[in-house]
Design a protein around this motif. Structure first.
Motif, mmCIF file in Angstrom:
data_model
loop_
_atom_site.group_PDB
_atom_site.id
_atom_site.type_symbol
_atom_site.label_atom_id
_atom_site.label_comp_id
_atom_site.label_asym_id
_atom_site.label_seq_id
_atom_site.Cartn_x
_atom_site.Cartn_y
_atom_site.Cartn_z
ATOM 1 N N LYS A 70 66.997 -14.707 37.397
ATOM 2 C CA LYS A 70 68.236 -14.787 37.776
ATOM 3 C C LYS A 70 68.360 -14.115 38.829
ATOM 4 N N THR A 71 68.813 -14.721 39.902
ATOM 5 C CA THR A 71 69.257 -14.322 41.104
ATOM 6 C C THR A 71 70.346 -13.363 41.053
ATOM 7 N N LYS A 72 71.373 -13.704 40.321
ATOM 8 C CA LYS A 72 72.478 -12.891 40.132
ATOM 9 C C LYS A 72 72.041 -11.399 39.626
ATOM 10 N N ASP A 73 70.963 -11.089 38.553
ATOM 11 C CA ASP A 73 70.607 -9.925 38.225
ATOM 12 C C ASP A 73 70.002 -9.154 39.115
ATOM 13 N N PHE A 74 69.194 -9.802 40.181
ATOM 14 C CA PHE A 74 68.606 -9.215 41.361
ATOM 15 C C PHE A 74 69.679 -8.673 42.506
ATOM 16 N N ILE A 75 70.736 -9.360 42.509
ATOM 17 C CA ILE A 75 71.682 -9.165 43.762
ATOM 18 C C ILE A 75 72.600 -7.820 43.182
ATOM 19 N N ASN A 124 59.189 -12.927 36.829
ATOM 20 C CA ASN A 124 60.716 -12.905 36.791
ATOM 21 C C ASN A 124 61.487 -12.182 37.983
ATOM 22 N N VAL A 125 60.807 -11.122 38.479
ATOM 23 C CA VAL A 125 61.298 -10.282 39.599
ATOM 24 C C VAL A 125 61.134 -11.324 40.717
ATOM 25 N N TYR A 126 60.095 -11.903 40.926
ATOM 26 C CA TYR A 126 59.745 -12.631 42.132
ATOM 27 C C TYR A 126 60.505 -13.868 41.958
ATOM 28 N N LEU A 127 60.706 -14.587 41.119
ATOM 29 C CA LEU A 127 61.539 -15.753 40.794
ATOM 30 C C LEU A 127 63.131 -15.247 41.341
ATOM 31 N N SER A 128 63.539 -14.320 40.786
ATOM 32 C CA SER A 128 64.895 -13.892 40.977
ATOM 33 C C SER A 128 65.220 -13.601 42.191
ATOM 34 N N SER A 129 64.203 -13.350 43.170
ATOM 35 C CA SER A 129 64.676 -12.732 44.598
ATOM 36 C C SER A 129 64.185 -13.778 45.524
#
Length: 209
Positions: free
Chosen positions: A135-140, A163-168
């Motif tokens: 989820k990009t929102k979580d990384f933001i 998950n971290v890679y795809l979120s960013s």
């Protein structure tokens, strides 16, 4: 040399990580950095440029006029480089722009960049990133907590974290890489470098080989 470990909320955890002086505290070697950045950029070039030479032009091979008696220069066929549409002399050919650098020099370049970043207070250590789903929102949210939302940042992971890679991935100013994939260009291109806690030891060990 020590750095305080932060959590994903941007607050100090009370833990500290000891940084190796031989990696984060050397006198930067600018020429070594220049060479590795040059190597990285050269490797990005496709090298597929091509211009047709005289023998590759499809046209008549008829001699345009007789050799002597015209009062002007001698002409061959229309494929001559002196005519528009003719073959090009010494034109570009497909080639590989990559070149070799010694491993010791590449390690020195990375150490130099890290040492300069350390002087500029542009290195942080975060306890860990736990994202249950891409989820990009979580990384933001994490970027905002670390005050990195408007800065170019490089997150260095100790292990692959999908998950971290795809979120960013959709964030243009953020890059996530594993510790053994980093080049000097990646370090320079980032305004702020964020190590995950376990990545520091692995990165230092990798640079001492």
């Amino acid at each position: 040399m020590e750095l305080v470990v932060l959590n994903t909320s941007g607050k100090e955890t009370g833990k500290k990580v000891t940084l190796d002086e031989s990696v984060f505290g050397i006198e930067p070697n600018k020429h070594a950095v220049y060479l590795e950045v040059k190597q990285y950029l050269a490797a990005q070039r496709q090298g597929t440029h091509k211009a047709k030479e005289r023998s590759e032009i499809t046209a008549s091979t008829k001699k345009l006029k007789k050799q002597k008696g015209s009062g002007s220069a001698r002409y061959g066929d229309i494929k001559s480089p002196t005519f528009r549409g003719g073959g090009r002399v010494f034109g570009p050919k497909p080639r590989d722009y990559r070149f070799k650098l010694n491993k010791a020099l590449k390690r020195l370049a990375k150490k130099s960049v890290l040492s300069q970043k350390m002087r500029d207070n542009s290195i942080r250590i975060v306890e860990g990133l736990s994202i249950s789903a891409p989820k990009t929102k979580d990384f933001i949210t994490i970027l905002n907590a670390l005050a990195l939302n408007d800065k170019k940042s490089l997150f260095i992971l100790p292990d692959t974290n999908k998950n971290v890679y795809l979120s960013s991935r959709n964030l243009p100013k953020t890059k996530v890489m594993k510790f053994n994939e980093i080049s000097s260009y990646d370090l320079i291109n980032a305004g702020e470098i964020v190590f995950l806690e376990g990545a520091v030891e692995k990165f230092q060990e990798n640079l001492k080989k």
